[in-house]
Design a protein around this motif. Structure first.
Motif, mmCIF file in Angstrom:
data_model
loop_
_atom_site.group_PDB
_atom_site.id
_atom_site.type_symbol
_atom_site.label_atom_id
_atom_site.label_comp_id
_atom_site.label_asym_id
_atom_site.label_seq_id
_atom_site.Cartn_x
_atom_site.Cartn_y
_atom_site.Cartn_z
ATOM 1 N N LEU A 74 0.824 -1.207 0.000
ATOM 2 C CA LEU A 74 0.000 0.000 0.000
ATOM 3 C C LEU A 74 0.860 1.260 0.000
ATOM 4 C CD1 LEU A 74 -2.861 -0.988 2.465
ATOM 5 C CD2 LEU A 74 -3.027 -0.696 -0.016
ATOM 6 N N GLY A 75 2.046 1.172 0.578
ATOM 7 C CA GLY A 75 2.937 2.320 0.605
ATOM 8 C C GLY A 75 2.428 3.477 1.450
ATOM 9 N N MET A 76 1.659 3.149 2.471
ATOM 10 C CA MET A 76 1.115 4.166 3.375
ATOM 11 C C MET A 76 1.761 4.001 4.739
ATOM 12 S SD MET A 76 -2.951 3.892 2.425
ATOM 13 C CE MET A 76 -3.447 5.129 3.618
ATOM 14 N N PRO A 77 1.957 5.107 5.462
ATOM 15 C CA PRO A 77 2.509 4.985 6.822
ATOM 16 C C PRO A 77 1.576 4.178 7.728
ATOM 17 C CG PRO A 77 2.447 7.286 6.093
ATOM 18 C CD PRO A 77 1.707 6.490 5.078
ATOM 19 N N VAL A 78 2.175 3.376 8.590
ATOM 20 C CA VAL A 78 1.401 2.554 9.522
ATOM 21 C C VAL A 78 0.468 3.423 10.355
ATOM 22 C CG1 VAL A 78 1.564 1.006 11.517
ATOM 23 C CG2 VAL A 78 3.109 0.715 9.592
ATOM 24 N N GLU A 79 0.928 4.610 10.751
ATOM 25 C CA GLU A 79 0.103 5.509 11.560
ATOM 26 C C GLU A 79 -1.170 5.911 10.815
ATOM 27 O OE1 GLU A 79 4.226 5.419 12.600
ATOM 28 O OE2 GLU A 79 3.363 6.171 10.744
ATOM 29 N N GLN A 80 -1.035 6.138 9.515
ATOM 30 C CA GLN A 80 -2.201 6.514 8.708
ATOM 31 C C GLN A 80 -3.167 5.334 8.594
ATOM 32 O OE1 GLN A 80 -1.145 8.027 4.842
ATOM 33 N NE2 GLN A 80 -3.143 8.961 4.528
ATOM 34 N N LEU A 81 -2.635 4.129 8.419
ATOM 35 C CA LEU A 81 -3.490 2.943 8.352
ATOM 36 C C LEU A 81 -4.160 2.670 9.693
ATOM 37 C CD1 LEU A 81 -1.212 0.691 6.145
ATOM 38 C CD2 LEU A 81 -3.390 1.737 5.476
ATOM 39 N N THR A 82 -3.454 2.921 10.785
ATOM 40 C CA THR A 82 -4.037 2.746 12.118
ATOM 41 C C THR A 82 -5.177 3.735 12.333
ATOM 42 O OG1 THR A 82 -1.936 1.930 12.985
ATOM 43 C CG2 THR A 82 -3.527 2.752 14.599
ATOM 44 N N ALA A 83 -4.975 4.976 11.928
ATOM 45 C CA ALA A 83 -6.033 5.989 12.053
ATOM 46 C C ALA A 83 -7.232 5.620 11.182
ATOM 47 C CB ALA A 83 -5.494 7.370 11.666
ATOM 48 N N LEU A 84 -6.972 5.113 9.985
ATOM 49 C CA LEU A 84 -8.060 4.672 9.108
ATOM 50 C C LEU A 84 -8.833 3.533 9.759
ATOM 51 C CD1 LEU A 84 -9.603 4.630 6.426
ATOM 52 C CD2 LEU A 84 -7.783 3.154 5.526
ATOM 53 N N HIS A 85 -8.120 2.575 10.340
ATOM 54 C CA HIS A 85 -8.775 1.455 11.011
ATOM 55 C C HIS A 85 -9.684 1.957 12.136
ATOM 56 C CE1 HIS A 85 -9.187 -1.916 13.816
ATOM 57 N NE2 HIS A 85 -9.186 -2.660 12.722
ATOM 58 N N GLU A 86 -9.191 2.911 12.922
ATOM 59 C CA GLU A 86 -9.996 3.475 14.010
ATOM 60 C C GLU A 86 -11.239 4.176 13.467
ATOM 61 O OE1 GLU A 86 -7.258 5.913 16.227
ATOM 62 O OE2 GLU A 86 -6.101 4.178 16.898
ATOM 63 N N ALA A 87 -11.073 4.939 12.384
ATOM 64 C CA ALA A 87 -12.216 5.631 11.784
ATOM 65 C C ALA A 87 -13.227 4.627 11.234
ATOM 66 C CB ALA A 87 -11.748 6.587 10.687
ATOM 67 N N LEU A 88 -12.750 3.584 10.581
ATOM 68 C CA LEU A 88 -13.661 2.574 10.032
ATOM 69 C C LEU A 88 -14.380 1.816 11.139
ATOM 70 C CD1 LEU A 88 -11.543 1.224 7.048
ATOM 71 C CD2 LEU A 88 -13.625 2.625 6.933
ATOM 72 N N THR A 89 -13.699 1.584 12.241
ATOM 73 C CA THR A 89 -14.337 0.926 13.384
ATOM 74 C C THR A 89 -15.492 1.786 13.895
ATOM 75 O OG1 THR A 89 -12.281 -0.210 13.950
ATOM 76 C CG2 THR A 89 -13.922 -0.009 15.698
ATOM 77 N N GLN A 90 -15.308 3.101 13.908
ATOM 78 C CA GLN A 90 -16.384 4.014 14.307
ATOM 79 C C GLN A 90 -17.527 3.988 13.286
ATOM 80 O OE1 GLN A 90 -14.332 7.745 14.767
ATOM 81 N NE2 GLN A 90 -13.689 7.279 16.849
ATOM 82 N N VAL A 91 -17.202 3.919 12.002
ATOM 83 C CA VAL A 91 -18.235 3.837 10.959
ATOM 84 C C VAL A 91 -19.023 2.539 11.111
ATOM 85 C CG1 VAL A 91 -18.633 3.599 8.462
ATOM 86 C CG2 VAL A 91 -17.033 5.324 9.306
#
Length: 170
Positions: free
Chosen positions: A131-148
Motif C-alpha cells: 500500500l505504501g502508506m505509513p502505519v500511523e495513517q493505516l491505524t487511524a483509518l482502522h480506528e475511523a472505520l471501526t467508528q463507521v
C-alpha cells in the motif's frame, strides 16, 4: 483499475449527490481495491480473502461454532457454509458436531491449518509495504472505520430513525 483523481469541479460543486462525495462510494472502491492488493499475496497460501478472514478468526480464537464465527466476521451463516466446505476440502479445518450441542457445528483447525499461520504472519507487513502508506495513517483509518461500523450497526438496529448527515457528505 483507474488511479485518476476526481475533478475538483465535481468534488467542490456543492452537489450533495456527486459520486465523489459519497462515503458509500469511497468505502466500496477502497474495499474492492484493498482486497485486490491481498489477492496475489494470498494466492501462494491457496486462500481467497474471505477464506483468509475465516482463518484469521480461527488462528486467534481456536475452535469456534459456526454461529460464533458468523458473529465475529459479521457474515450470514449461509454465506460462510461454502467457504467452510472449501477450507475443509483443502484440509485446513474440520467441521464436527459440537459434543455439547449436536445442533451446532464446531470448527477446528487441522494441523495443516495451524501450520499455515507461520506463512500468513508475513502478510500484514507485506500489505503495508504494497500500500505504501505509513502505519500511523493505516491505524487511524482502522480506528475511523471501526467508528463507521459501530455507527452503521446502531443505525441498522434502529430502523425508521432519520439520522441526518452533515451537509455534502453521505
Amino acid at each position: 483499475m483507474t488511479t485518476s483523481q476526481p475533478s475538483p469541479a465535481l468534488v467542490d460543486s456543492g452537489d450533495p449527490l456527486a459520486l465523489e462525495r459519497q462515503v458509500c462510494f469511497a468505502l466500496s472502491v477502497a474495499a474492492r481495491n484493498v482486497v485486490g492488493v491481498y489477492r496475489p499475496v494470498l494466492e501462494p497460501l491457496g486462500l481467497t480473502h474471505p477464506q483468509y478472514l475465516v482463518m484469521l478468526a480461527l488462528w486467534q480464537h481456536g475452535q469456534l461454532s459456526v454461529k460464533e464465527l458468523s458473529g465475529l466476521l459479521q457474515l450470514d451463516p449461509g454465506t460462510l457454509s461454502p467457504l467452510l466446505k472449501r477450507l475443509e476440502a483443502a484440509g485446513l479445518l474440520r467441521r464436527e458436531r459440537n459434543p455439547a450441542d449436536q445442533r451446532n457445528l464446531a470448527l477446528a483447525l487441522t494441523e495443516r491449518g495451524r501450520a499455515l499461520r507461520a506463512r500468513a504472519e508475513e502478510i500484514p507487513v507485506g500489505i503495508v509495504e504494497r500500500l505504501g502508506m505509513p502505519v500511523e495513517q493505516l491505524t487511524a483509518l482502522h480506528e475511523a472505520l471501526t467508528q463507521v461500523i459501530a455507527a452503521s450497526q446502531e443505525a441498522l438496529a434502529a430502523p425508521g430513525t432519520a439520522a441526518g448527515a452533515p451537509s455534502g457528505v453521505a
